[in-house]
Motif scaffolding. Structure first.
Motif, PDB file in Angstrom:
ATOM      1  N   SER A   1       1.646 -13.100   1.614  1.00 35.52           N
ATOM      2  CA  SER A   1       2.881 -13.211   0.822  1.00 35.52           C
ATOM      3  C   SER A   1       3.940 -12.253   0.726  1.00 35.52           C
ATOM      4  O   SER A   1       3.544 -11.250   1.388  1.00 35.52           O
ATOM      5  N   GLY A   2       5.229 -12.528   0.364  1.00 37.34           N
ATOM      6  CA  GLY A   2       6.386 -11.755   0.626  1.00 37.34           C
ATOM      7  C   GLY A   2       6.775 -11.815   1.854  1.00 37.34           C
ATOM      8  O   GLY A   2       6.279 -12.376   2.724  1.00 37.34           O
ATOM      9  N   GLU A   3       8.060 -11.455   2.263  1.00 33.18           N
ATOM     10  CA  GLU A   3       8.929 -11.584   3.615  1.00 33.18           C
ATOM     11  C   GLU A   3       8.101 -10.772   4.423  1.00 33.18           C
ATOM     12  O   GLU A   3       7.695  -9.601   4.045  1.00 33.18           O
ATOM     13  N   PRO A   4       7.720 -11.121   5.602  1.00 34.28           N
ATOM     14  CA  PRO A   4       7.162 -10.261   6.496  1.00 34.28           C
ATOM     15  C   PRO A   4       8.091  -8.854   6.750  1.00 34.28           C
ATOM     16  O   PRO A   4       9.281  -9.013   6.931  1.00 34.28           O
ATOM     17  N   SER A   5       7.239  -7.823   6.795  1.00 37.87           N
ATOM     18  CA  SER A   5       7.962  -6.440   6.953  1.00 37.87           C
ATOM     19  C   SER A   5       6.979  -5.464   7.600  1.00 37.87           C
ATOM     20  O   SER A   5       5.989  -6.050   7.999  1.00 37.87           O
ATOM     21  N   SER A   6       7.231  -4.318   7.966  1.00 33.33           N
ATOM     22  CA  SER A   6       6.433  -3.343   8.552  1.00 33.33           C
ATOM     23  C   SER A   6       5.670  -2.690   7.743  1.00 33.33           C
ATOM     24  O   SER A   6       4.722  -1.759   8.080  1.00 33.33           O
ATOM     25  N   ILE A   7       5.355  -3.402   6.388  1.00 37.13           N
ATOM     26  CA  ILE A   7       4.776  -2.370   5.322  1.00 37.13           C
ATOM     27  C   ILE A   7       3.863  -3.461   4.625  1.00 37.13           C
ATOM     28  O   ILE A   7       4.248  -4.612   4.177  1.00 37.13           O
ATOM     29  N   ILE A   8       2.538  -3.224   4.690  1.00 33.81           N
ATOM     30  CA  ILE A   8       1.494  -4.285   3.965  1.00 33.81           C
ATOM     31  C   ILE A   8       1.066  -3.540   2.670  1.00 33.81           C
ATOM     32  O   ILE A   8       0.769  -2.193   2.760  1.00 33.81           O
ATOM     33  N   LEU A   9       0.678  -4.222   1.713  1.00 34.86           N
ATOM     34  CA  LEU A   9       0.042  -3.799   0.674  1.00 34.86           C
ATOM     35  C   LEU A   9      -1.378  -4.527   0.387  1.00 34.86           C
ATOM     36  O   LEU A   9      -1.593  -6.066   0.424  1.00 34.86           O
ATOM     37  N   VAL A  10      -2.533  -3.709   0.595  1.00 31.93           N
ATOM     38  CA  VAL A  10      -3.719  -4.423   0.537  1.00 31.93           C
ATOM     39  C   VAL A  10      -4.402  -4.375  -0.862  1.00 31.93           C
ATOM     40  O   VAL A  10      -4.607  -3.134  -1.214  1.00 31.93           O
ATOM     41  N   ARG A  11      -5.099  -5.345  -1.324  1.00 30.38           N
ATOM     42  CA  ARG A  11      -5.565  -5.106  -2.702  1.00 30.38           C
ATOM     43  C   ARG A  11      -7.037  -5.294  -2.532  1.00 30.38           C
ATOM     44  O   ARG A  11      -7.672  -6.076  -1.466  1.00 30.38           O
ATOM     45  N   ASN A  12      -8.064  -4.684  -3.673  1.00 27.91           N
ATOM     46  CA  ASN A  12      -9.456  -4.887  -3.343  1.00 27.91           C
ATOM     47  C   ASN A  12     -10.134  -3.834  -2.427  1.00 27.91           C
ATOM     48  O   ASN A  12     -11.163  -4.246  -2.052  1.00 27.91           O
ATOM     49  N   MET A  13      -9.393  -2.890  -2.028  1.00 30.94           N
ATOM     50  CA  MET A  13     -10.126  -2.025  -0.949  1.00 30.94           C
ATOM     51  C   MET A  13     -11.189  -1.018  -1.624  1.00 30.94           C
ATOM     52  O   MET A  13     -12.135  -0.759  -0.889  1.00 30.94           O
ATOM     53  N   PHE A  14     -10.868  -1.004  -2.815  1.00 30.60           N
ATOM     54  CA  PHE A  14     -11.885  -0.020  -3.500  1.00 30.60           C
ATOM     55  C   PHE A  14     -11.866  -0.275  -5.150  1.00 30.60           C
ATOM     56  O   PHE A  14     -10.951  -1.015  -5.539  1.00 30.60           O
ATOM     57  N   ASP A  15     -12.886   0.267  -5.594  1.00 31.16           N
ATOM     58  CA  ASP A  15     -12.927   0.081  -7.131  1.00 31.16           C
ATOM     59  C   ASP A  15     -12.882   1.690  -7.516  1.00 31.16           C
ATOM     60  O   ASP A  15     -13.914   2.289  -7.376  1.00 31.16           O
ATOM     61  N   LYS A  16     -11.735   2.213  -8.056  1.00 35.66           N
ATOM     62  CA  LYS A  16     -11.609   3.530  -8.569  1.00 35.66           C
ATOM     63  C   LYS A  16     -12.773   4.122  -9.513  1.00 35.66           C
ATOM     64  O   LYS A  16     -13.094   5.042  -9.499  1.00 35.66           O
TER      65      LYS A  16
END
Length: 96
Positions: A1-16
């Motif tokens: 989701s979001g307009e493709p760009s050179s920056i990604i946000l990844v969710r659920n990589m860890f549980d703090k």
């Protein structure tokens, strides 16, 4: 989701709340860089260790690298959590 760009946000990589080891943020960052640099040159990685949602943000040199990494990670299961990936703008990245 979001307009493709050179920056990604990844969710659920860890549980703090489950990460107790000293320096765990750095370990996660290094693992992520090692895995994701296969797709393109990474300029910077931010592990958002204080926030909920297990978020990592990565800035790639090219949009192609970011897209390839996003396609590789999106929907994958990691430690019983399904990864979600979205693109973010440079402004959003700088505010994180």
């Amino acid at each position: 989701s979001g307009e493709p760009s050179s920056i990604i946000l990844v969710r659920n990589m860890f549980d703090k709340d489950e990460e107790t080891e000293e320096g765990w943020e750095e370990d996660i960052k290094l693992d992520f860089e090692e895995e994701s640099s296969k797709h393109g040159k990474i300029l910077s990685v931010k592990v958002m260790s204080q926030e909920v949602g297990g978020k990592i943000c990565a800035s790639f040199e090219t949009m192609e690298g970011a897209k390839a990494c996003a396609e590789n990670l999106a929907g994958r299961w990691f430690d019983k959590r399904q990864l979600r990936v979205e693109f973010v703008s440079k402004d959003q990245f700088e505010e994180m």
